[in-house]
Design a protein around this motif. Sequence first.
Motif: not given
Ligand SMILES: *Cc1c(COP(=O)(O)O)cnc(C)c1O
Length: 384
Positions: A67, A138, A169
Amino acid sequence: MTGEQYLLLPGPTPLPNRIIRAMGRPLINHRGPEFKEILQEVTAGVKEIYQTKHHVLIYPSSGTGGLEAAVVNFISPGDKVLAVSIGVFGDRFATIARNFGAQVEKIDFPWGEAADPEIIGERLKRDVNGEIKAVLITHNETSTCVFNDLKAIKEAAKDHPALFLVDAVSGLAAVDLRMDEWGIDVAVSGSQKAFMVPPGLSFLAFNDRAYAAYKRSKTPKFYWDIDLGLEYLEKGQNPVTPPISIYYGMQEALRMMKEEGLENILKRHKNYRDMVRKSIKAMGLKLLARDENASTAGTAVVAPEGIGANKIRQYMREKFNIVLAGGQQNLNDVIFRIGHLGYVRELDLLAVIAALEITLKELGFALNMGEGVKTAQEFILNNY
Ligand SMILES: *Cc1c(COP(=O)(O)O)cnc(C)c1O
Protein backbone atom coordinates in the motif's frame (compact mmCIF):
# COMPACT_ATOMS: atom_id res chain seq x y z
CA MET A 1 -4.34 -30.14 22.92
CA THR A 2 -3.39 -32.68 20.28
CA GLY A 3 -3.36 -32.32 16.53
CA GLU A 4 -2.87 -29.34 14.33
CA GLN A 5 -4.50 -26.02 14.86
CA TYR A 6 -7.45 -25.03 12.73
CA LEU A 7 -6.19 -21.65 11.61
CA LEU A 8 -9.26 -19.84 10.32
CA LEU A 9 -8.05 -16.27 10.19
CA PRO A 10 -8.41 -13.88 7.26
CA GLY A 11 -4.64 -14.16 6.97
CA PRO A 12 -2.29 -15.74 7.59
CA THR A 13 -4.04 -18.82 6.25
CA PRO A 14 -3.33 -22.57 6.42
CA LEU A 15 -0.51 -23.88 4.23
CA PRO A 16 -0.97 -26.87 1.93
CA ASN A 17 1.71 -29.55 2.34
CA ARG A 18 2.80 -29.06 -1.25
CA ILE A 19 3.69 -25.48 -0.46
CA ILE A 20 5.41 -26.33 2.82
CA ARG A 21 7.56 -28.91 1.04
CA ALA A 22 8.41 -26.51 -1.76
CA MET A 23 9.58 -23.93 0.76
CA GLY A 24 11.88 -26.42 2.46
CA ARG A 25 14.24 -26.57 -0.52
CA PRO A 26 17.82 -25.28 -0.13
CA LEU A 27 18.39 -21.64 -0.98
CA ILE A 28 19.81 -20.51 -4.29
CA ASN A 29 21.62 -17.41 -5.50
CA HIS A 30 19.04 -14.65 -5.82
CA ARG A 31 21.12 -13.21 -8.65
CA GLY A 32 21.51 -16.49 -10.51
CA PRO A 33 19.71 -18.16 -13.43
CA GLU A 34 17.47 -20.45 -11.31
CA PHE A 35 16.04 -17.53 -9.40
CA LYS A 36 15.45 -15.66 -12.63
CA GLU A 37 13.21 -18.46 -13.85
CA ILE A 38 11.26 -18.54 -10.61
CA LEU A 39 10.80 -14.78 -10.56
CA GLN A 40 9.55 -14.78 -14.14
CA GLU A 41 7.15 -17.65 -13.50
CA VAL A 42 5.79 -16.08 -10.31
CA THR A 43 5.40 -12.63 -11.86
CA ALA A 44 3.54 -14.07 -14.85
CA GLY A 45 1.35 -16.17 -12.55
CA VAL A 46 0.42 -13.24 -10.33
CA LYS A 47 -0.48 -11.21 -13.43
CA GLU A 48 -2.93 -13.92 -14.46
CA ILE A 49 -4.60 -13.82 -11.07
CA TYR A 50 -4.95 -10.02 -11.35
CA GLN A 51 -6.28 -10.53 -14.89
CA THR A 52 -3.92 -7.87 -16.12
CA LYS A 53 -1.55 -7.62 -19.05
CA HIS A 54 0.28 -4.67 -17.51
CA HIS A 55 3.00 -4.51 -14.84
CA VAL A 56 3.42 -6.49 -11.62
CA LEU A 57 6.26 -5.89 -9.19
CA ILE A 58 6.86 -8.12 -6.20
CA TYR A 59 8.30 -6.66 -3.01
CA PRO A 60 9.73 -8.33 0.06
CA SER A 61 7.19 -6.86 2.48
CA SER A 62 3.85 -7.35 4.17
CA GLY A 63 0.70 -6.13 2.43
CA THR A 64 0.94 -2.71 4.06
CA GLY A 65 4.30 -2.22 2.35
CA GLY A 66 2.51 -2.71 -0.95
CA LEU A 67 0.00 0.00 0.00
CA GLU A 68 2.85 2.36 0.83
CA ALA A 69 4.47 1.49 -2.51
CA ALA A 70 1.25 2.50 -4.27
CA VAL A 71 1.13 5.84 -2.46
CA VAL A 72 4.78 6.86 -2.90
CA ASN A 73 4.88 5.90 -6.57
CA PHE A 74 1.58 7.24 -7.86
CA ILE A 75 0.68 10.16 -5.58
CA SER A 76 2.56 13.40 -5.00
CA PRO A 77 2.51 15.66 -1.94
CA GLY A 78 -0.37 18.11 -2.29
CA ASP A 79 -2.40 15.84 -4.60
CA LYS A 80 -6.08 15.77 -3.79
CA VAL A 81 -7.08 12.20 -3.03
CA LEU A 82 -10.49 10.71 -2.35
CA ALA A 83 -10.19 7.89 0.19
CA VAL A 84 -13.19 5.60 0.50
CA SER A 85 -13.28 3.68 3.76
CA ILE A 86 -15.57 0.95 5.02
CA GLY A 87 -13.31 -0.20 7.86
CA VAL A 88 -9.83 -0.54 9.33
CA PHE A 89 -7.97 -1.10 6.07
CA GLY A 90 -9.70 1.72 4.24
CA ASP A 91 -8.62 3.97 7.11
CA ARG A 92 -5.07 2.68 6.86
CA PHE A 93 -4.76 3.43 3.13
CA ALA A 94 -6.06 6.98 3.79
CA THR A 95 -3.56 7.47 6.63
CA ILE A 96 -0.62 6.38 4.47
CA ALA A 97 -1.60 8.89 1.77
CA ARG A 98 -2.05 11.65 4.36
CA ASN A 99 1.30 10.89 5.98
CA PHE A 100 3.01 11.28 2.61
CA GLY A 101 1.48 14.71 2.12
CA ALA A 102 -1.62 14.07 0.05
CA GLN A 103 -4.68 16.23 0.66
CA VAL A 104 -7.03 13.46 1.68
CA GLU A 105 -10.79 13.78 1.55
CA LYS A 106 -12.41 10.80 3.17
CA ILE A 107 -15.78 9.21 2.50
CA ASP A 108 -16.67 6.87 5.35
CA PHE A 109 -19.41 4.30 5.22
CA PRO A 110 -20.71 2.59 8.35
CA TRP A 111 -18.69 -0.46 9.36
CA GLY A 112 -20.44 -3.53 8.07
CA GLU A 113 -21.68 -1.82 4.93
CA ALA A 114 -20.19 -1.55 1.46
CA ALA A 115 -19.36 1.71 -0.30
CA ASP A 116 -22.29 3.15 -2.23
CA PRO A 117 -21.25 3.58 -5.90
CA GLU A 118 -23.74 6.41 -6.35
CA ILE A 119 -22.24 8.53 -3.57
CA ILE A 120 -18.74 8.09 -4.97
CA GLY A 121 -19.98 8.82 -8.50
CA GLU A 122 -21.74 11.99 -7.28
CA ARG A 123 -18.60 13.24 -5.55
CA LEU A 124 -16.49 12.72 -8.64
CA LYS A 125 -19.09 14.34 -10.84
CA ARG A 126 -18.88 17.51 -8.73
CA ASP A 127 -15.12 17.60 -9.31
CA VAL A 128 -15.55 19.38 -12.65
CA ASN A 129 -11.93 20.56 -12.84
CA GLY A 130 -10.49 17.11 -12.24
CA GLU A 131 -8.72 18.14 -9.03
CA ILE A 132 -9.03 14.68 -7.50
CA LYS A 133 -5.97 12.81 -8.69
CA ALA A 134 -6.67 9.43 -7.13
CA VAL A 135 -9.36 7.33 -5.49
CA LEU A 136 -8.20 4.93 -2.78
CA ILE A 137 -10.51 2.04 -2.07
CA THR A 138 -10.53 -1.40 -0.45
CA HIS A 139 -11.53 -4.39 -2.54
CA ASN A 140 -12.35 -6.69 0.36
CA GLU A 141 -12.52 -5.01 3.79
CA THR A 142 -11.11 -7.70 6.04
CA SER A 143 -12.07 -6.01 9.30
CA THR A 144 -15.80 -6.23 8.58
CA CYS A 145 -15.83 -9.04 5.99
CA VAL A 146 -17.53 -6.86 3.37
CA PHE A 147 -16.45 -6.47 -0.24
CA ASN A 148 -16.90 -3.41 -2.42
CA ASP A 149 -18.46 -3.70 -5.86
CA LEU A 150 -15.52 -2.18 -7.72
CA LYS A 151 -17.07 -2.74 -11.12
CA ALA A 152 -20.15 -0.69 -10.19
CA ILE A 153 -18.01 1.96 -8.48
CA LYS A 154 -15.77 2.29 -11.52
CA GLU A 155 -18.85 2.60 -13.74
CA ALA A 156 -20.31 5.28 -11.46
CA ALA A 157 -17.04 7.23 -11.77
CA LYS A 158 -17.74 7.49 -15.52
CA ASP A 159 -14.77 9.10 -17.26
CA HIS A 160 -13.34 10.98 -14.28
CA PRO A 161 -9.56 10.95 -14.79
CA ALA A 162 -8.59 10.01 -11.19
CA LEU A 163 -6.42 6.93 -10.83
CA PHE A 164 -8.10 4.05 -9.03
CA LEU A 165 -5.83 2.56 -6.37
CA VAL A 166 -7.20 -0.61 -4.84
CA ASP A 167 -6.23 -2.50 -1.69
CA ALA A 168 -6.84 -6.08 -2.78
CA VAL A 169 -4.63 -7.65 -0.12
CA SER A 170 -7.29 -10.05 1.15
CA GLY A 171 -9.55 -9.92 -1.88
CA LEU A 172 -7.37 -11.05 -4.76
CA ALA A 173 -8.15 -14.71 -5.67
CA ALA A 174 -11.00 -14.86 -3.15
CA VAL A 175 -13.34 -12.19 -4.52
CA ASP A 176 -13.68 -11.46 -8.24
CA LEU A 177 -11.30 -8.73 -9.45
CA ARG A 178 -10.71 -7.97 -13.13
CA MET A 179 -8.13 -5.30 -13.19
CA ASP A 180 -7.95 -4.50 -16.91
CA GLU A 181 -11.59 -5.18 -17.74
CA TRP A 182 -12.83 -2.91 -14.96
CA GLY A 183 -10.22 -0.23 -15.60
CA ILE A 184 -8.45 -0.41 -12.24
CA ASP A 185 -5.11 1.36 -12.42
CA VAL A 186 -3.31 0.02 -9.36
CA ALA A 187 -4.02 -2.99 -7.16
CA VAL A 188 -2.05 -4.30 -4.19
CA SER A 189 -2.05 -7.79 -2.74
CA GLY A 190 0.10 -10.08 -0.62
CA SER A 191 1.26 -13.67 -0.24
CA GLN A 192 -0.41 -14.59 3.05
CA LYS A 193 -4.09 -14.35 2.19
CA ALA A 194 -5.75 -16.24 -0.67
CA PHE A 195 -2.38 -17.33 -2.06
CA MET A 196 -1.91 -19.89 0.76
CA VAL A 197 1.71 -18.81 1.33
CA PRO A 198 3.33 -17.32 4.47
CA PRO A 199 3.62 -13.54 4.82
CA GLY A 200 6.63 -11.96 3.18
CA LEU A 201 5.78 -10.79 -0.33
CA SER A 202 3.49 -8.03 -1.56
CA PHE A 203 2.37 -7.49 -5.15
CA LEU A 204 1.93 -4.16 -6.86
CA ALA A 205 0.03 -4.27 -10.16
CA PHE A 206 -0.21 -1.08 -12.21
CA ASN A 207 -1.07 0.02 -15.73
CA ASP A 208 0.45 2.63 -18.04
CA ARG A 209 -1.78 5.43 -16.79
CA ALA A 210 -0.37 4.80 -13.32
CA TYR A 211 3.13 4.64 -14.74
CA ALA A 212 2.66 8.08 -16.28
CA ALA A 213 1.63 9.40 -12.84
CA TYR A 214 4.77 7.79 -11.41
CA LYS A 215 6.89 9.71 -13.90
CA ARG A 216 5.39 12.97 -12.59
CA SER A 217 5.39 11.99 -8.92
CA LYS A 218 7.46 13.99 -6.47
CA THR A 219 7.30 11.78 -3.40
CA PRO A 220 10.80 10.70 -2.30
CA LYS A 221 11.35 6.95 -2.58
CA PHE A 222 14.00 4.31 -2.84
CA TYR A 223 12.91 0.87 -1.64
CA TRP A 224 9.56 1.12 -3.40
CA ASP A 225 10.73 2.92 -6.55
CA ILE A 226 9.07 1.14 -9.47
CA ASP A 227 11.67 2.07 -12.07
CA LEU A 228 14.27 0.39 -9.88
CA GLY A 229 12.01 -2.66 -9.58
CA LEU A 230 11.32 -2.79 -13.32
CA GLU A 231 14.99 -2.44 -14.15
CA TYR A 232 15.87 -5.41 -11.95
CA LEU A 233 12.87 -7.44 -13.11
CA GLU A 234 14.27 -7.15 -16.61
CA LYS A 235 17.39 -8.94 -15.33
CA GLY A 236 15.30 -11.51 -13.46
CA GLN A 237 16.11 -10.09 -10.04
CA ASN A 238 14.78 -8.06 -7.16
CA PRO A 239 16.71 -4.89 -6.27
CA VAL A 240 17.25 -6.29 -2.74
CA THR A 241 17.67 -9.79 -1.30
CA PRO A 242 14.21 -11.35 -1.46
CA PRO A 243 12.76 -14.08 0.80
CA ILE A 244 13.71 -16.90 -1.60
CA SER A 245 11.73 -19.56 0.31
CA ILE A 246 8.55 -17.53 0.00
CA TYR A 247 9.15 -17.37 -3.75
CA TYR A 248 9.33 -21.18 -3.77
CA GLY A 249 6.00 -21.17 -1.98
CA MET A 250 4.48 -18.73 -4.46
CA GLN A 251 5.69 -20.79 -7.40
CA GLU A 252 4.00 -23.89 -6.01
CA ALA A 253 0.87 -21.95 -5.02
CA LEU A 254 0.43 -20.53 -8.50
CA ARG A 255 0.84 -24.00 -10.00
CA MET A 256 -1.88 -25.28 -7.67
CA MET A 257 -4.09 -22.33 -8.56
CA LYS A 258 -3.59 -22.96 -12.25
CA GLU A 259 -4.55 -26.62 -11.79
CA GLU A 260 -7.74 -25.61 -10.01
CA GLY A 261 -8.53 -22.63 -12.25
CA LEU A 262 -9.40 -19.13 -11.07
CA GLU A 263 -13.09 -19.55 -11.77
CA ASN A 264 -13.27 -22.67 -9.62
CA ILE A 265 -11.29 -20.98 -6.86
CA LEU A 266 -13.78 -18.10 -6.76
CA LYS A 267 -16.71 -20.53 -6.83
CA ARG A 268 -15.21 -22.48 -3.92
CA HIS A 269 -14.91 -19.29 -1.84
CA LYS A 270 -18.49 -18.40 -2.65
CA ASN A 271 -19.60 -21.80 -1.42
CA TYR A 272 -17.68 -21.34 1.85
CA ARG A 273 -19.40 -18.05 2.42
CA ASP A 274 -22.86 -19.34 1.66
CA MET A 275 -22.39 -22.45 3.76
CA VAL A 276 -21.05 -20.53 6.77
CA ARG A 277 -23.69 -17.80 6.61
CA LYS A 278 -26.59 -20.23 6.29
CA SER A 279 -25.31 -22.26 9.23
CA ILE A 280 -24.70 -19.23 11.43
CA LYS A 281 -28.22 -17.99 10.72
CA ALA A 282 -29.61 -21.44 11.51
CA MET A 283 -27.94 -21.24 14.93
CA GLY A 284 -29.83 -18.04 15.63
CA LEU A 285 -26.78 -15.75 15.47
CA LYS A 286 -26.54 -12.44 13.63
CA LEU A 287 -24.13 -11.57 10.84
CA LEU A 288 -22.47 -8.17 10.51
CA ALA A 289 -22.72 -7.91 6.71
CA ARG A 290 -25.80 -8.09 4.53
CA ASP A 291 -26.01 -10.90 1.98
CA GLU A 292 -25.37 -8.65 -1.05
CA ASN A 293 -21.94 -7.49 0.07
CA ALA A 294 -20.87 -10.38 2.27
CA SER A 295 -17.25 -11.28 1.67
CA THR A 296 -16.31 -14.63 0.22
CA ALA A 297 -12.99 -14.41 2.10
CA GLY A 298 -14.39 -14.40 5.63
CA THR A 299 -17.52 -14.04 7.71
CA ALA A 300 -18.05 -11.63 10.60
CA VAL A 301 -20.41 -13.00 13.23
CA VAL A 302 -22.03 -10.79 15.87
CA ALA A 303 -21.61 -12.39 19.29
CA PRO A 304 -24.85 -12.90 21.25
CA GLU A 305 -25.76 -10.23 23.81
CA GLY A 306 -24.05 -10.94 27.10
CA ILE A 307 -21.49 -13.34 25.66
CA GLY A 308 -18.53 -11.40 24.33
CA ALA A 309 -16.93 -12.46 21.06
CA ASN A 310 -13.56 -12.87 22.72
CA LYS A 311 -14.89 -15.36 25.25
CA ILE A 312 -16.21 -17.45 22.37
CA ARG A 313 -12.86 -17.27 20.63
CA GLN A 314 -10.99 -18.20 23.77
CA TYR A 315 -13.22 -21.22 24.37
CA MET A 316 -12.86 -22.36 20.76
CA ARG A 317 -9.09 -22.10 20.96
CA GLU A 318 -8.65 -23.76 24.33
CA LYS A 319 -11.13 -26.55 23.86
CA PHE A 320 -10.93 -27.27 20.14
CA ASN A 321 -7.69 -25.73 18.89
CA ILE A 322 -9.72 -23.59 16.50
CA VAL A 323 -8.32 -20.11 15.96
CA LEU A 324 -10.75 -17.40 14.85
CA ALA A 325 -10.08 -13.67 14.46
CA GLY A 326 -11.53 -11.03 16.74
CA GLY A 327 -13.09 -7.70 15.90
CA GLN A 328 -10.78 -4.73 15.42
CA GLN A 329 -11.11 -1.35 17.13
CA ASN A 330 -14.83 -0.53 17.68
CA LEU A 331 -15.77 -4.09 16.83
CA ASN A 332 -13.49 -5.65 19.46
CA ASP A 333 -15.50 -8.19 21.48
CA VAL A 334 -18.55 -7.38 19.34
CA ILE A 335 -17.79 -9.69 16.42
CA PHE A 336 -15.58 -12.66 15.69
CA ARG A 337 -14.42 -13.49 12.19
CA ILE A 338 -14.20 -16.87 10.54
CA GLY A 339 -11.57 -16.71 7.80
CA HIS A 340 -12.36 -18.91 4.83
CA LEU A 341 -9.87 -17.96 2.16
CA GLY A 342 -7.05 -19.89 0.62
CA TYR A 343 -6.45 -23.46 1.65
CA VAL A 344 -9.63 -24.18 3.60
CA ARG A 345 -11.83 -27.23 3.10
CA GLU A 346 -15.57 -27.65 3.62
CA LEU A 347 -14.94 -30.11 6.44
CA ASP A 348 -12.73 -27.60 8.27
CA LEU A 349 -15.68 -25.24 8.25
CA LEU A 350 -18.05 -28.03 9.30
CA ALA A 351 -15.75 -28.63 12.27
CA VAL A 352 -15.87 -24.93 13.16
CA ILE A 353 -19.66 -24.91 12.99
CA ALA A 354 -19.94 -28.03 15.15
CA ALA A 355 -17.49 -26.66 17.72
CA LEU A 356 -19.21 -23.29 17.74
CA GLU A 357 -22.52 -24.90 18.63
CA ILE A 358 -20.94 -26.71 21.57
CA THR A 359 -19.17 -23.51 22.64
CA LEU A 360 -22.34 -21.41 22.53
CA LYS A 361 -24.26 -24.04 24.49
CA GLU A 362 -21.50 -24.19 27.07
CA LEU A 363 -21.45 -20.39 27.40
CA GLY A 364 -25.18 -20.24 28.01
CA PHE A 365 -26.65 -19.28 24.63
CA ALA A 366 -29.96 -21.01 24.00
CA LEU A 367 -29.76 -22.93 20.75
CA ASN A 368 -30.89 -26.20 19.27
CA MET A 369 -27.68 -28.14 18.93
CA GLY A 370 -27.21 -29.53 15.45
CA GLU A 371 -29.16 -26.92 13.49
CA GLY A 372 -25.99 -25.29 12.20
CA VAL A 373 -24.26 -28.58 11.44
CA LYS A 374 -27.31 -29.94 9.66
CA THR A 375 -27.56 -26.81 7.53
CA ALA A 376 -23.90 -27.12 6.56
CA GLN A 377 -24.27 -30.80 5.75
CA GLU A 378 -27.27 -30.08 3.56
CA PHE A 379 -25.35 -27.31 1.82
CA ILE A 380 -22.50 -29.71 1.05
CA LEU A 381 -24.97 -32.37 -0.11
CA ASN A 382 -26.61 -29.96 -2.53
CA ASN A 383 -23.58 -28.10 -3.82
CA TYR A 384 -20.73 -30.59 -4.23
C1 LIG B 1 -4.15 -8.10 5.65
C2 LIG B 1 -4.54 -6.86 4.98
C3 LIG B 1 -3.67 -5.75 4.84
C4 LIG B 1 -2.34 -5.65 5.52
O1 LIG B 1 -1.49 -6.66 5.28
P1 LIG B 1 -0.23 -6.83 6.21
O2 LIG B 1 0.42 -7.99 5.53
O3 LIG B 1 -0.70 -7.14 7.59
O4 LIG B 1 0.58 -5.60 6.15
C5 LIG B 1 -4.09 -4.65 4.13
N1 LIG B 1 -5.32 -4.60 3.60
C6 LIG B 1 -6.18 -5.61 3.72
C7 LIG B 1 -7.52 -5.48 3.10
C8 LIG B 1 -5.83 -6.76 4.42
O5 LIG B 1 -6.69 -7.77 4.56
